[in-house]
Design a protein around this motif. Structure first.
Motif, PDB file in Angstrom:
ATOM      1  N   LYS A   1      35.989  61.331 -26.991  1.00  0.00           N
ATOM      2  CA  LYS A   1      37.425  61.200 -27.157  1.00  0.00           C
ATOM      3  C   LYS A   1      38.146  61.433 -25.829  1.00  0.00           C
ATOM      4  CE  LYS A   1      37.477  62.628 -32.001  1.00  0.00           C
ATOM      5  NZ  LYS A   1      38.010  63.604 -32.987  1.00  0.00           N
ATOM      6  N   GLU A   2      39.136  60.614 -25.604  1.00  0.00           N
ATOM      7  CA  GLU A   2      39.963  60.770 -24.410  1.00  0.00           C
ATOM      8  C   GLU A   2      41.320  61.320 -24.824  1.00  0.00           C
ATOM      9  OE1 GLU A   2      42.166  57.489 -22.104  1.00  0.00           O
ATOM     10  OE2 GLU A   2      40.277  57.719 -21.029  1.00  0.00           O
ATOM     11  N   GLU A   3      41.717  62.432 -24.268  1.00  0.00           N
ATOM     12  CA  GLU A   3      42.975  63.081 -24.622  1.00  0.00           C
ATOM     13  C   GLU A   3      44.031  62.858 -23.538  1.00  0.00           C
ATOM     14  OE1 GLU A   3      42.212  67.165 -25.433  1.00  0.00           O
ATOM     15  OE2 GLU A   3      41.411  66.762 -27.443  1.00  0.00           O
ATOM     16  N   THR A   4      45.227  62.479 -23.987  1.00  0.00           N
ATOM     17  CA  THR A   4      46.344  62.258 -23.075  1.00  0.00           C
ATOM     18  C   THR A   4      47.507  63.150 -23.479  1.00  0.00           C
ATOM     19  OG1 THR A   4      45.687  59.936 -22.840  1.00  0.00           O
ATOM     20  CG2 THR A   4      47.901  60.541 -22.086  1.00  0.00           C
ATOM     21  N   PRO A   5      47.745  64.238 -22.753  1.00  0.00           N
ATOM     22  CA  PRO A   5      48.888  65.106 -23.076  1.00  0.00           C
ATOM     23  C   PRO A   5      50.200  64.427 -22.690  1.00  0.00           C
ATOM     24  CG  PRO A   5      47.768  65.901 -21.114  1.00  0.00           C
ATOM     25  CD  PRO A   5      46.956  64.741 -21.614  1.00  0.00           C
ATOM     26  N   VAL A   6      51.140  64.402 -23.612  1.00  0.00           N
ATOM     27  CA  VAL A   6      52.428  63.743 -23.383  1.00  0.00           C
ATOM     28  C   VAL A   6      53.569  64.751 -23.297  1.00  0.00           C
ATOM     29  CG1 VAL A   6      54.053  62.034 -24.288  1.00  0.00           C
ATOM     30  CG2 VAL A   6      51.594  61.684 -24.572  1.00  0.00           C
ATOM     31  N   LEU A   7      53.536  65.761 -24.160  1.00  0.00           N
ATOM     32  CA  LEU A   7      54.547  66.826 -24.134  1.00  0.00           C
ATOM     33  C   LEU A   7      53.858  68.172 -24.010  1.00  0.00           C
ATOM     34  CD1 LEU A   7      56.913  65.613 -27.011  1.00  0.00           C
ATOM     35  CD2 LEU A   7      57.315  65.398 -24.560  1.00  0.00           C
TER      36      LEU A   7
ATOM     37  N   GLY B   1      58.210  57.074 -18.942  1.00  0.00           N
ATOM     38  CA  GLY B   1      56.875  57.593 -19.236  1.00  0.00           C
ATOM     39  C   GLY B   1      56.763  59.099 -19.223  1.00  0.00           C
ATOM     40  N   CYS B   2      57.893  59.816 -19.101  1.00  0.00           N
ATOM     41  CA  CYS B   2      57.807  61.281 -19.006  1.00  0.00           C
ATOM     42  C   CYS B   2      57.759  61.950 -20.382  1.00  0.00           C
ATOM     43  CB  CYS B   2      58.965  61.838 -18.185  1.00  0.00           C
ATOM     44  SG  CYS B   2      60.575  61.685 -18.973  1.00  0.00           S
ATOM     45  N   GLY B   3      57.991  61.195 -21.467  1.00  0.00           N
ATOM     46  CA  GLY B   3      57.886  61.777 -22.799  1.00  0.00           C
ATOM     47  C   GLY B   3      59.194  61.887 -23.555  1.00  0.00           C
ATOM     48  N   LYS B   4      60.267  61.289 -23.048  1.00  0.00           N
ATOM     49  CA  LYS B   4      61.582  61.412 -23.684  1.00  0.00           C
ATOM     50  C   LYS B   4      61.593  60.812 -25.095  1.00  0.00           C
ATOM     51  CE  LYS B   4      63.887  59.115 -20.535  1.00  0.00           C
ATOM     52  NZ  LYS B   4      62.774  58.615 -19.709  1.00  0.00           N
ATOM     53  N   THR B   5      61.105  59.593 -25.215  1.00  0.00           N
ATOM     54  CA  THR B   5      61.116  58.921 -26.518  1.00  0.00           C
ATOM     55  C   THR B   5      60.160  59.586 -27.498  1.00  0.00           C
ATOM     56  OG1 THR B   5      61.760  56.800 -25.526  1.00  0.00           O
ATOM     57  CG2 THR B   5      60.702  56.716 -27.682  1.00  0.00           C
ATOM     58  N   THR B   6      59.030  60.053 -27.016  1.00  0.00           N
ATOM     59  CA  THR B   6      58.081  60.760 -27.886  1.00  0.00           C
ATOM     60  C   THR B   6      58.723  62.003 -28.489  1.00  0.00           C
ATOM     61  OG1 THR B   6      56.207  59.971 -26.575  1.00  0.00           O
ATOM     62  CG2 THR B   6      55.819  61.878 -27.989  1.00  0.00           C
ATOM     63  N   LEU B   7      59.468  62.748 -27.681  1.00  0.00           N
ATOM     64  CA  LEU B   7      60.161  63.924 -28.194  1.00  0.00           C
ATOM     65  C   LEU B   7      61.195  63.528 -29.248  1.00  0.00           C
ATOM     66  CD1 LEU B   7      60.611  66.986 -28.044  1.00  0.00           C
ATOM     67  CD2 LEU B   7      62.299  66.568 -26.248  1.00  0.00           C
TER      68      LEU B   7
ATOM     69  N   ALA C   1      68.903  68.231 -19.826  1.00  0.00           N
ATOM     70  CA  ALA C   1      67.552  68.727 -19.590  1.00  0.00           C
ATOM     71  C   ALA C   1      66.800  67.662 -18.797  1.00  0.00           C
ATOM     72  CB  ALA C   1      66.837  69.007 -20.909  1.00  0.00           C
ATOM     73  N   VAL C   2      66.181  68.075 -17.706  1.00  0.00           N
ATOM     74  CA  VAL C   2      65.420  67.152 -16.847  1.00  0.00           C
ATOM     75  C   VAL C   2      63.943  67.279 -17.192  1.00  0.00           C
ATOM     76  CG1 VAL C   2      64.888  66.497 -14.477  1.00  0.00           C
ATOM     77  CG2 VAL C   2      67.151  67.401 -15.038  1.00  0.00           C
ATOM     78  N   MET C   3      63.320  66.171 -17.557  1.00  0.00           N
ATOM     79  CA  MET C   3      61.922  66.180 -17.977  1.00  0.00           C
ATOM     80  C   MET C   3      61.044  65.450 -16.969  1.00  0.00           C
ATOM     81  SD  MET C   3      60.250  64.781 -21.566  1.00  0.00           S
ATOM     82  CE  MET C   3      60.648  66.246 -22.520  1.00  0.00           C
ATOM     83  N   TYR C   4      59.856  66.009 -16.741  1.00  0.00           N
ATOM     84  CA  TYR C   4      58.874  65.375 -15.848  1.00  0.00           C
ATOM     85  C   TYR C   4      57.482  65.646 -16.395  1.00  0.00           C
ATOM     86  CZ  TYR C   4      56.241  64.217 -11.614  1.00  0.00           C
ATOM     87  OH  TYR C   4      55.360  63.664 -10.721  1.00  0.00           O
ATOM     88  N   LYS C   5      56.729  64.580 -16.642  1.00  0.00           N
ATOM     89  CA  LYS C   5      55.371  64.682 -17.177  1.00  0.00           C
ATOM     90  C   LYS C   5      55.292  65.578 -18.406  1.00  0.00           C
ATOM     91  CE  LYS C   5      52.688  63.548 -13.029  1.00  0.00           C
ATOM     92  NZ  LYS C   5      51.607  63.986 -12.118  1.00  0.00           N
ATOM     93  N   GLY C   6      56.245  65.399 -19.305  1.00  0.00           N
ATOM     94  CA  GLY C   6      56.222  66.128 -20.567  1.00  0.00           C
ATOM     95  C   GLY C   6      56.709  67.555 -20.513  1.00  0.00           C
ATOM     96  N   ARG C   7      57.256  67.993 -19.378  1.00  0.00           N
ATOM     97  CA  ARG C   7      57.759  69.361 -19.238  1.00  0.00           C
ATOM     98  C   ARG C   7      59.247  69.343 -18.897  1.00  0.00           C
ATOM     99  NH1 ARG C   7      53.442  73.110 -18.168  1.00  0.00           N
ATOM    100  NH2 ARG C   7      51.464  72.058 -17.731  1.00  0.00           N
ATOM    101  N   ILE C   8      59.968  70.342 -19.353  1.00  0.00           N
ATOM    102  CA  ILE C   8      61.365  70.524 -18.954  1.00  0.00           C
ATOM    103  C   ILE C   8      61.374  71.328 -17.659  1.00  0.00           C
ATOM    104  CG2 ILE C   8      63.623  71.437 -19.569  1.00  0.00           C
ATOM    105  CD1 ILE C   8      62.709  69.095 -21.296  1.00  0.00           C
TER     106      ILE C   8
END
Length: 330
Positions: A24-30, A50-56, A226-233
């Motif tokens: 399995k390949e895991e891709t952390p988004v948030l 691609g930083c995770g805004k829509t996923t959140l 809130a500024v998000m980058y690679k799934g982090r605030i």
């Protein structure tokens, strides 16, 4: 109590690769996202694609399930609700999607489109009452009653987005998620839709999550950002405070990419580096590979959000930056 509490949300997508023999390949988004939507306030969520805004946004709406963490809506944990309980609370959470062309069913009239959520929740069943409600809704978004009998293909992009907003307001929600609702529109039409959203927020006292990558739009509409980058605030602050006093290097780099009228001032700004340095991959700070202020201190502890000014939070180990660089406003 805030209408929505987002607590320590993590989301990881897992898939099996055909040539990896079932691994399995895991891709952390948030990664450990904590935010709150407040009544009569607009929270802007900004960051590059691609930083995770829509996923959140999808997790807040219940369209996606988080790997860990909680979304508390009106005091209830979405993860623990039954199907009937979720349907009941869904009435108070509505969304306006990015693309006004694909979000409306081309086979339905505008009357049918706006009536659909009312049918699902069994509201305004009496014919005369339903008619009055639909007419008031279509007028509230700047369209006329005669538009109710037309089809989506007869409208422009801005008009379609107004229809989508009317549909979202049909159930009188407490929470509105707007996922880049003006990015597909012309600039003049963007201004009209933004003014409409601002008016709606003030009249209905909505809690709104506004997802965008346009800082000019965020500055106009949002109370907090809130500024998000690679799934982090990485930074969170009131709107004007963030623009006048950016603290995180990533926020500063994003601001430097915004065009300004003064060419002399533009030359003094340095945009964020697109190419990441390979030797910094896996660093404790997610932005270290692109940060021009990175130092040995950054690799000692993982950056955590901490209050650097009243109501202003920043996730950077090497704070304060005022000794290292000058701030600027856009």
């Amino acid at each position: 109590m805030n209408p929505v509490e987002i607590k320590n949300i993590c989301k990881t997508y897992t898939r099996k690769r055909f040539l990896s023999f079932g691994k399995k390949e895991e891709t952390p988004v948030l990664k450990d996202v904590t935010l709150a939507l407040k009544e009569d306030r607009v929270l802007g969520l900004v960051g590059e694609s691609g930083c995770g805004k829509t996923t959140l946004s999808k997790i807040v709406l219940g369209l996606e399930k988080p790997t860990s963490g909680q979304v508390i809506v009106d005091g209830k944990d979405l993860g623990n609700l039954s199907k009937a309980g979720f349907k009941k609370i869904r009435r108070f959470m509505q969304v306006v999607f990015q693309d006004p062309y694909s979000s409306l069913d081309p086979r339905m009239t505008i009357r049918q489109i706006i009536s659909e959520p009312l049918d699902i929740h069994g509201l305004y069943k009496e014919k005369s009452t339903r008619k009055k409600v639909l007419e008031e809704l279509i007028k509230s978004v700047g369209l006329s009653v005669e538009h109710l009998n037309r089809y989506p293909h007869e409208f422009s992009g801005g008009q379609r987005q107004r229809i989508a907003i009317a549909r979202a307001l049909a159930l009188d929600p407490k929470i509105l998620i707007a996922d880049e609702p003006v990015s597909a529109l012309d600039v003049s039409v963007q201004a009209q839709i933004l003014n409409l959203l601002k008016e709606i927020k003030q009249k209905r006292r909505l809690a709104m999550l506004f997802v965008t990558h346009d800082f000019a739009v965020a500055r106009f509409l949002c109370d907090e950002i809130a500024v998000m980058y690679k799934g982090r605030i990485l930074e969170y602050a009131p709107g004007e405070e963030l623009f006048s006093n950016p603290q995180h290097p990533y926020t500063e780099a994003l601001f430097s990419a915004v065009p300004v009228p003064d060419p002399v001032h533009q030359k003094k700004r340095q945009a964020v580096s697109v190419a990441a340095r390979a030797d910094m991959e896996g660093h404790l700070c997610p932005f270290a590979s692109r940060c021009r202020y990175v130092c040995a201190e950054c690799g000692q502890t993982p950056p955590m959000l901490k209050e650097v000014r009243p109501g202003h939070f920043c996730a950077c180990t090497a704070l304060p930056f005022k000794k290292k660089k000058s701030s600027f406003a856009i």
